[in-house]
Design a protein around this motif. Structure first.
Motif, short mmCIF file in Angstrom:
data_model
loop_
_atom_site.label_atom_id
_atom_site.label_comp_id
_atom_site.label_asym_id
_atom_site.label_seq_id
_atom_site.Cartn_x
_atom_site.Cartn_y
_atom_site.Cartn_z
N PRO B 135 0.75 -1.11 -0.32
CA PRO B 135 0.05 0.00 -0.22
C PRO B 135 0.75 1.29 0.21
O PRO B 135 0.24 1.76 -0.81
CB PRO B 135 -0.74 -0.38 1.59
CG PRO B 135 -0.63 -1.23 1.37
CD PRO B 135 0.16 -2.31 1.16
N ALA B 136 1.76 1.19 0.77
CA ALA B 136 2.71 2.66 0.75
C ALA B 136 3.48 2.79 -0.69
O ALA B 136 3.26 3.87 -0.84
CB ALA B 136 4.06 2.54 1.98
N LEU B 137 3.35 2.10 -1.34
CA LEU B 137 3.86 1.75 -2.47
C LEU B 137 3.25 2.54 -3.66
O LEU B 137 3.63 3.97 -4.24
CB LEU B 137 4.48 0.39 -3.11
CG LEU B 137 4.80 0.32 -4.15
CD1 LEU B 137 6.63 1.19 -4.08
CD2 LEU B 137 5.51 -0.52 -5.49
N SER B 138 2.12 2.83 -3.52
CA SER B 138 0.83 3.42 -4.46
C SER B 138 0.85 4.86 -3.89
O SER B 138 1.08 5.40 -4.57
CB SER B 138 -0.29 2.88 -4.26
OG SER B 138 -1.21 3.43 -3.65
N LEU B 139 1.24 4.45 -2.90
CA LEU B 139 1.70 6.91 -2.49
C LEU B 139 3.15 7.00 -3.09
O LEU B 139 2.40 8.70 -3.52
CB LEU B 139 0.94 6.56 -0.72
CG LEU B 139 1.28 8.61 -0.64
CD1 LEU B 139 0.07 8.93 -1.08
CD2 LEU B 139 1.23 8.29 1.08
N ILE B 140 4.08 6.43 -2.77
CA ILE B 140 5.00 7.03 -3.32
C ILE B 140 5.54 7.06 -5.03
O ILE B 140 5.30 8.21 -4.81
CB ILE B 140 5.70 6.01 -2.58
CG1 ILE B 140 6.79 6.25 -0.85
CG2 ILE B 140 7.64 6.12 -3.21
CD1 ILE B 140 7.20 5.11 -0.42
N PHE B 141 4.53 6.70 -5.22
CA PHE B 141 4.15 6.46 -6.97
C PHE B 141 3.61 7.98 -7.56
O PHE B 141 4.24 8.70 -8.30
CB PHE B 141 3.94 5.35 -7.41
CG PHE B 141 4.92 4.25 -8.10
CD1 PHE B 141 6.06 4.08 -8.92
CD2 PHE B 141 4.44 2.63 -7.69
CE1 PHE B 141 6.65 3.42 -9.91
CE2 PHE B 141 5.28 2.20 -8.71
CZ PHE B 141 6.62 2.34 -9.29
N SER B 142 2.83 7.41 -6.58
CA SER B 142 2.00 9.19 -7.18
C SER B 142 2.73 10.37 -6.68
O SER B 142 2.40 11.57 -7.22
CB SER B 142 1.02 8.96 -6.16
OG SER B 142 -0.31 10.00 -6.42
N MET B 143 3.10 10.00 -5.56
CA MET B 143 4.26 11.60 -4.86
C MET B 143 5.20 11.83 -6.13
O MET B 143 5.84 12.09 -6.33
CB MET B 143 4.31 11.39 -3.06
CG MET B 143 3.12 11.64 -3.01
SD MET B 143 3.77 11.20 -1.03
CE MET B 143 4.39 12.48 -0.41
N VAL B 144 5.88 10.97 -6.85
CA VAL B 144 7.13 11.00 -7.67
C VAL B 144 6.60 11.68 -8.73
O VAL B 144 7.00 12.83 -9.21
CB VAL B 144 7.57 9.50 -7.34
CG1 VAL B 144 8.27 9.71 -8.91
CG2 VAL B 144 8.77 9.07 -6.20
N LEU B 145 5.14 10.56 -9.27
CA LEU B 145 4.91 11.66 -10.15
C LEU B 145 3.88 13.21 -10.35
O LEU B 145 4.52 13.34 -11.08
CB LEU B 145 3.29 10.54 -10.85
CG LEU B 145 3.53 9.69 -11.71
CD1 LEU B 145 2.96 8.67 -11.58
CD2 LEU B 145 4.95 9.70 -12.78
N ARG B 146 3.98 13.50 -9.18
CA ARG B 146 3.56 14.83 -8.93
C ARG B 146 4.79 15.92 -8.70
O ARG B 146 4.90 16.86 -9.28
CB ARG B 146 2.67 14.70 -7.31
CG ARG B 146 2.26 16.43 -6.35
CD ARG B 146 2.11 16.37 -7.41
NE ARG B 146 1.62 18.07 -7.09
CZ ARG B 146 1.49 19.00 -7.62
NH1 ARG B 146 2.43 19.05 -9.25
NH2 ARG B 146 1.73 20.27 -6.98
N PHE B 147 5.85 15.28 -8.09
CA PHE B 147 6.66 15.72 -8.00
C PHE B 147 7.70 15.97 -9.18
O PHE B 147 7.97 17.62 -9.19
CB PHE B 147 8.09 15.57 -6.71
CG PHE B 147 9.25 15.70 -6.40
CD1 PHE B 147 9.22 17.28 -5.65
CD2 PHE B 147 10.49 15.13 -7.23
CE1 PHE B 147 10.34 18.10 -5.06
CE2 PHE B 147 11.46 15.74 -6.74
CZ PHE B 147 11.64 17.35 -5.67
#
Lengths: 562, 297
Positions: B135-147
């Motif tokens: 689960p943590a991975l999906s948020l990290i992915f999403s944050m990277v794509l935002r960053f």
């Protein structure tokens, strides 16, 4: 029911003697719309951050904060997360994920809701905020205003009982800011959510606020209905009164509160009051003394010239600039106003040679900026202050940053130090020299960036939205500073959304629409000729004195005619 | 090409499809199966991206196919049917030529499948699928794509601002340019940290860190997803059964040998074709159905 009760709250940041908040007592009832104002650094943000445990700053604290009757520190984190919504200043920094739909659900995910509930809440919020059309978009594609609305929607999806907003519109243009504040007011009105916000745009906020609180040096100096607080501030002769809406200021100066007539808050009320007072018959004798434009301007040589300029970004793309022609004479303060996306900022990039027109000519002192060497163009000629002053800084302290500007010149270190000191004094940066540029407040950053540009001794200064996010007193400082530069013979070209600022300090104003300059004229004549795109003082008084543009000129006429 | 209806299916369906066709294309070196895969991949890529895919396939993939097929016999000299000898005395065999063609076709097919995969399996679909496992991975992915786009945007803004004071990487002599570039990079690091503080505040303010975090998905697994998934599993099972029976590969070296064509091989070929063409068939059926609906109203 009371939402918050604050008793004798004092707070000091670690290692600081001075208290950021001093013995505050405050009770906020459910459903209230509370606006908190005060100069930058008066403790507004610090106070707001005390209202939610996770955001509370570290430091020495005394006193009590109760939320819904029990101490805030004992309120469960889950309850706080969902019931106390907090919107911060910068729209960009608050967005966490890459997709609009994901961002909307972020808080709900944290609360651990199940799919079905999330689906419903996200759908509800998207409909309430009109987000359906951009629901599937990437966050990067949104405008600043849309991002801030998304932040608000994401918080509203958690069904908060109270909404706290810390200068939410300071980074937005006037139209987006209006839309945002409308939405906040709608949330308060239709959902009964308590709103506590700090804001600079009092003209829009005060009419919908139930209560106005003025902070000064960490203490509450006035608290009550907006009209009453205005009266109190006026009686105190407090400098914050200068931030009040124009109708209020005109009323205060002309009427001297006598208690019989309520103080006008909006342009509509102000206009009614003014016309009642003046009687309709007086309108006929409205003065229309045409001011002959000063002859000195005519003689001054043209320094910037746009000749039938056309620009597009892509070969088959639309024209961004269409047939743009205007000229700026030496020593003028030239303001360019107009809506978003009409090509104002693009014009500035043409001026600094970053874009090249595909037809027509851009000339700076007779030369083409896009073929000039950077050294010739930016030394002693053109100084450009970008929209975000932060993007100019590259060093650890303000002082290093200023010195950095001279690193490629052949001056001796003595001369360099003298120059930096002189410019720091001019921009009032002496106390800030040792600080990191990113730690300065918005107004200070603006001045530091200006100082940096001024070290190159520009004769033409180009400014892109210099008043964005500044409060009233900083704007006034900036305005006077620019006038001082102008007096030294610097030509100033400014793009701005801030009509009040242009009217007060500008000399010539041009209106941009659809890629070209629709009209340009001397500032006073320009605004007097507009019906909608003009200052609120003028909108209030235009039937009586069409040429009274600033608050000061309306007040003066009121006094003369009494 | 406007929309591809296979892309609107649940990410799990999309992913299983690509896992299957990619795996099968890589492992089954059988001329009939390879032909089917190459043809389907090309057709699907054209359905997905229209003229652009035609151009891509003709300009890059076709020459790649020929070059790869021609290179193999120069280095691979195994096989017993010797056609002629090279100048350095090495033999060129029929087997190596055929194998070269097969390997090239395999490579090109996989590349085209990947181009389709990129179109269909967008980042959020991938995140949705694998976020369930970590689960943590999906948020990290999403944050990277935002960053990443934000960082790029800011670096542009800084570079532009620096250009207007004559201090961009494009200005000055080599030493100056290097110095300007380093300065911009170092301030970008500061910028990223500075802004991360407010982002962290915004996350905390919305309850990040509370126990029992769930993850929201806009995808729903509905009846049509189930139908297609079941169909795909049946087809995959038939193809795998064929693999088990040795139907799906052939021997190239030392001499070429293929298993005899039976009725079962026909069944495997049919199942494989149906599997590979599934998205195109779905698209066609939907288009026909749409035309029918429009014609009735």
């Amino acid at each position: 029911m009371e939402i918050y009760r604050i008793e004798d709250l004092s707070f000091a940041f670690p290692g600081k003697e001075k208290q950021a908040l001093a013995h505050l007592d405050l009770t906020i009832a459910g459903g209230e719309f509370v606006t908190i104002i005060g100069r930058s650094g008066c403790g507004k943000s610090t106070l707001l951050r005390h209202l939610k445990t996770v955001l509370t700053p570290h430091g020495v604290r005394s006193g009590a904060i109760c939320y819904m009757g029990q101490p805030l520190s004992e309120t469960d984190q889950r309850t706080q997360a969902s019931e106390i919504g907090f919107v911060l200043q910068n729209p960009d920094n608050q967005v966490v994920t890459d997709k609009v739909w994901h961002e909307l659900a972020f808080g709900l995910e944290s609360l651990g809701l199940d799919q079905q509930t999330m689906r419903l809440r996200v759908a509800e919020m998207a409909s309430f905020f009109g987000i359906q059309t951009w629901f599937h978009k990437e966050v990067t594609e949104l405008s600043g205003g849309q991002k801030q609305l998304l932040n608000l929607a994401s918080i509203m999806a958690m069904h908060p009982a109270v909404l706290i907003l810390d200068e939410p519109t300071s980074q937005l243009d006037p139209i987006a800011a209006m839309e945002f504040l409308e939405t906040v007011s709608k949330i308060n009105r239709e959902l009964g959510v308590t709103v506590i916000m700090t804001e600079h745009r009092l003209e829009e906020v005060l009419p919908v606020s139930d209560r106005l609180i003025v902070l000064d040096d960490g203490a509450i100096i006035a608290d009550g209905k907006p009209r009453e607080v205005g009266e109190q501030l006026h009686a105190m002769g407090h400098s914050m009164f200068a931030s009040m809406p124009a109708p209020m200021r005109i009323f205060a100066a002309a009427q001297h509160y006598d208690g019989n007539i309520p103080c006008p808050l909006t342009v509509k009320e102000g206009r009614q009051w003014l016309e009642d007072k003046r009687k309709v018959t007086d309108i006929a004798k409205a003065s229309s003394d045409k001011q002959a434009s000063s002859t000195a301007e005519e003689i001054a040589p043209v320094v910037v010239q746009f000749k039938d300029v056309w620009l597009k970004y892509e070969k088959n793309g639309p024209d961004v600039i269409k047939d743009l022609s205007f000229e700026v004479r030496k020593g003028q303060f030239y303001c360019i106003v107009g809506g978003n996306g009409t090509g104002k900022s693009t014009t500035l990039s043409l001026l600094s040679g970053i874009q090249r027109p595909y037809r027509g000519k851009v000339l700076i002192e007779g030369r083409n900026p896009s073929t000039m060497k950077a050294k010739d163009l930016f030394h002693n000629l053109l100084g450009v202050l970008p929209q975000n002053p932060q993007s100019l800084f590259v060093q650890k302290t303000v002082e290093l940053d200023l010195h950095e500007m001279l690193s490629e010149t052949k001056l001796t270190s003595e001369e360099k130090r003298a120059k930096v000191e002189a410019v720091a004094a001019l921009a009032e940066l002496e106390k800030l020299l040792a600080m990191h540029p990113y730690d300065l407040s918005g107004g200070e950053q603006q001045r530091a960036a200006l100082a940096k540009v001024l070290l190159l001794d520009p004769t033409i200064l180009v400014l892109d939205e210099p008043t964005k996010g500044l409060d009233g007193s900083f704007k006034e400082k900036l305005g006077r500073f620019l006038q001082e530069l102008q007096a030294r013979g610097v030509t100033i070209i400014m793009v701005s959304h801030d009509i009040e600022f242009c009217a007060r300090y500008g000399e010539v104003c041009g209106m941009f629409f659809d890629g070209s300059m629709i009209t340009s004229n001397e500032a006073k004549t320009f605004f007097a000729g507009n019906h909608f795109y003009t200052t609120s003082a003028n909108r209030m008084a235009r039937r009586i004195w069409p040429d009274a543009v600033t608050v000061e000129s309306v007040i003066e006429r009121c006094r003369n005619n009494q | 090409m406007g929309r591809d209806s296979f892309s609107t299916y649940h990410p799990a369906v999309n992913f299983l499809y690509f896992a299957a066709v990619l795996g099968f294309s890589m492992f089954f070196m059988h001329p009939v199966l390879q032909g089917i895969a190459l043809f389907s991949a090309a057709v699907y890529s054209v359905t997905l991206s229209g003229g652009k895919a035609v151009k891509f396939n003709v300009i890059y993939m076709l020459p790649a196919l020929f070059i790869l097929a021609a290179v193999n016999p120069l280095f691979n000299h195994a096989g017993m049917t010797i056609l002629f000898y090279l100048k350095n005395g090495n033999p060129v065999t029929l087997e190596s030529i055929v194998y070269g063609i097969a390997a090239a076709a395999m490579l090109v097919t996989v590349m085209i499948w990947f181009s389709c995969y990129n179109k269909v399996m967008t980042s959020d679909k991938f995140i949705h699928l694998f976020g369930k496992i970590v689960p943590a991975l999906s948020l990290i992915f999403s944050m990277v794509l935002r960053f990443v786009p934000r960082f790029r945007h800011q670096i542009q803004a800084v570079s532009l601002a620096q250009r207007s004071i004559g201090r961009d990487v494009t200005q000055g002599n080599v030493v100056h340019r290097a110095r300007h570039g380093l300065r911009i990079l170092s301030i970008m690091a500061t910028w990223a940290m500075e802004n991360a503080i407010e982002t962290a505040d915004s996350m905390k303010a919305r309850g990040y860190g509370l126990p029992g975090r769930t993850s929201f998905a806009i995808y729903r697994f509905d009846r049509r997803d189930r139908t297609v998934l079941v169909l795909m599993i049946v087809l995959i099972a038939i193809v795998l059964a064929g693999a088990g029976m040795g139907e799906n590969t052939m021997r190239y070296f030392p001499s070429m040998r293929m298993k005899e064509q039976t009725l079962f091989s026909g069944v495997v070929y049919a199942a494989y074709s149906l599997l590979c063409m599934l998205p195109v068939i779905i698209q066609l059926v939907e288009e026909l159905r749409w035309k029918y609906i429009v014609s009735r109203t």
